[in-house]
Design a protein around this motif. Sequence first.
Motif, PDB file in Angstrom:
ATOM      1  N   ARG A  36       0.805  -1.232   0.000  1.00  0.00           N
ATOM      2  CA  ARG A  36       0.000   0.000   0.000  1.00  0.00           C
ATOM      3  C   ARG A  36       0.837   1.281   0.000  1.00  0.00           C
ATOM      4  O   ARG A  36       0.427   2.278  -0.574  1.00  0.00           O
ATOM      5  CB  ARG A  36      -0.978   0.003   1.180  1.00  0.00           C
ATOM      6  CG  ARG A  36      -0.304   0.154   2.538  1.00  0.00           C
ATOM      7  CD  ARG A  36      -1.224  -0.214   3.693  1.00  0.00           C
ATOM      8  NE  ARG A  36      -0.560  -0.049   4.988  1.00  0.00           N
ATOM      9  CZ  ARG A  36       0.337  -0.894   5.483  1.00  0.00           C
ATOM     10  NH1 ARG A  36       0.690  -1.974   4.799  1.00  0.00           N
ATOM     11  NH2 ARG A  36       0.892  -0.669   6.666  1.00  0.00           N
ATOM     12  N   ASN A  37       2.009   1.258   0.639  1.00  0.00           N
ATOM     13  CA  ASN A  37       2.833   2.470   0.701  1.00  0.00           C
ATOM     14  C   ASN A  37       3.831   2.564  -0.449  1.00  0.00           C
ATOM     15  O   ASN A  37       4.601   3.509  -0.517  1.00  0.00           O
ATOM     16  CB  ASN A  37       3.592   2.541   2.028  1.00  0.00           C
ATOM     17  CG  ASN A  37       2.658   2.823   3.188  1.00  0.00           C
ATOM     18  OD1 ASN A  37       1.661   3.519   3.033  1.00  0.00           O
ATOM     19  ND2 ASN A  37       2.969   2.271   4.353  1.00  0.00           N
ATOM     20  N   CYS A  38       3.820   1.583  -1.327  1.00  0.00           N
ATOM     21  CA  CYS A  38       4.808   1.543  -2.414  1.00  0.00           C
ATOM     22  C   CYS A  38       4.176   1.793  -3.775  1.00  0.00           C
ATOM     23  O   CYS A  38       4.850   2.260  -4.688  1.00  0.00           O
ATOM     24  CB  CYS A  38       5.494   0.183  -2.460  1.00  0.00           C
ATOM     25  SG  CYS A  38       6.200  -0.325  -0.909  1.00  0.00           S
ATOM     26  N   THR A  39       2.902   1.438  -3.937  1.00  0.00           N
ATOM     27  CA  THR A  39       2.280   1.489  -5.266  1.00  0.00           C
ATOM     28  C   THR A  39       1.483   2.771  -5.496  1.00  0.00           C
ATOM     29  O   THR A  39       0.856   2.920  -6.534  1.00  0.00           O
ATOM     30  CB  THR A  39       1.355   0.270  -5.484  1.00  0.00           C
ATOM     31  OG1 THR A  39       0.428   0.206  -4.397  1.00  0.00           O
ATOM     32  CG2 THR A  39       2.148  -1.021  -5.559  1.00  0.00           C
ATOM     33  N   GLN A  40       1.483   3.662  -4.527  1.00  0.00           N
ATOM     34  CA  GLN A  40       0.843   4.971  -4.702  1.00  0.00           C
ATOM     35  C   GLN A  40       1.771   6.016  -4.120  1.00  0.00           C
ATOM     36  O   GLN A  40       2.381   5.781  -3.074  1.00  0.00           O
ATOM     37  CB  GLN A  40      -0.491   5.030  -3.941  1.00  0.00           C
ATOM     38  CG  GLN A  40      -1.529   4.100  -4.498  1.00  0.00           C
ATOM     39  CD  GLN A  40      -2.708   3.944  -3.528  1.00  0.00           C
ATOM     40  OE1 GLN A  40      -2.757   4.592  -2.493  1.00  0.00           O
ATOM     41  NE2 GLN A  40      -3.629   3.084  -3.873  1.00  0.00           N
ATOM     42  N   GLU A  41       1.861   7.165  -4.795  1.00  0.00           N
ATOM     43  CA  GLU A  41       2.716   8.226  -4.264  1.00  0.00           C
ATOM     44  C   GLU A  41       2.170   8.736  -2.940  1.00  0.00           C
ATOM     45  O   GLU A  41       0.987   8.961  -2.790  1.00  0.00           O
ATOM     46  CB  GLU A  41       2.811   9.378  -5.265  1.00  0.00           C
ATOM     47  CG  GLU A  41       4.053   9.276  -6.098  1.00  0.00           C
ATOM     48  CD  GLU A  41       4.356  10.538  -6.892  1.00  0.00           C
ATOM     49  OE1 GLU A  41       4.227  11.659  -6.346  1.00  0.00           O
ATOM     50  OE2 GLU A  41       4.723  10.392  -8.063  1.00  0.00           O
TER      51      GLU A  41
END
Length: 133
Positions: free
Chosen positions: A66-71
């Motif tokens: 979740r914290n890697c695939t969206q800025e």
Amino acid sequence: MTNEITEKLKQASDGLLMISESEYPFEAFLWSNQAQEPMTAQKLLQLTGHPQETSVEEIELDYFFRNCTQEKEWHDEIQKQNVPKFKSLVKMLQDTFTDINIYRIGTINIDVYIVGKTPSGDLAGISTKVVET
């Protein structure tokens, strides 16, 4: 076929670091002929060489990344640049494997295994570490 899968995993995760209190790279793995029986916490601990009493938590793929695939506002430049790479890694995992599970082994220094079934009956995926204090 199987070497091809680990090669694909290496390429897809190359240069990416898992974001936590510390950053760790990903490593591809392959467990031959292990997809016949269902994966259990005991089996995972055995395959990864952890003591049988170690705690295992199962989480969803989307939640893990979740914290890697969206800025995010707190991302630095490199983390921002890596968002598309993480997206393509997740897509590659979803396109390559069935029955993908993510296991977190231990507490504080946590070993993470993203495991899926290959068409040839092997288990494969990527592992990393996250640190949560």
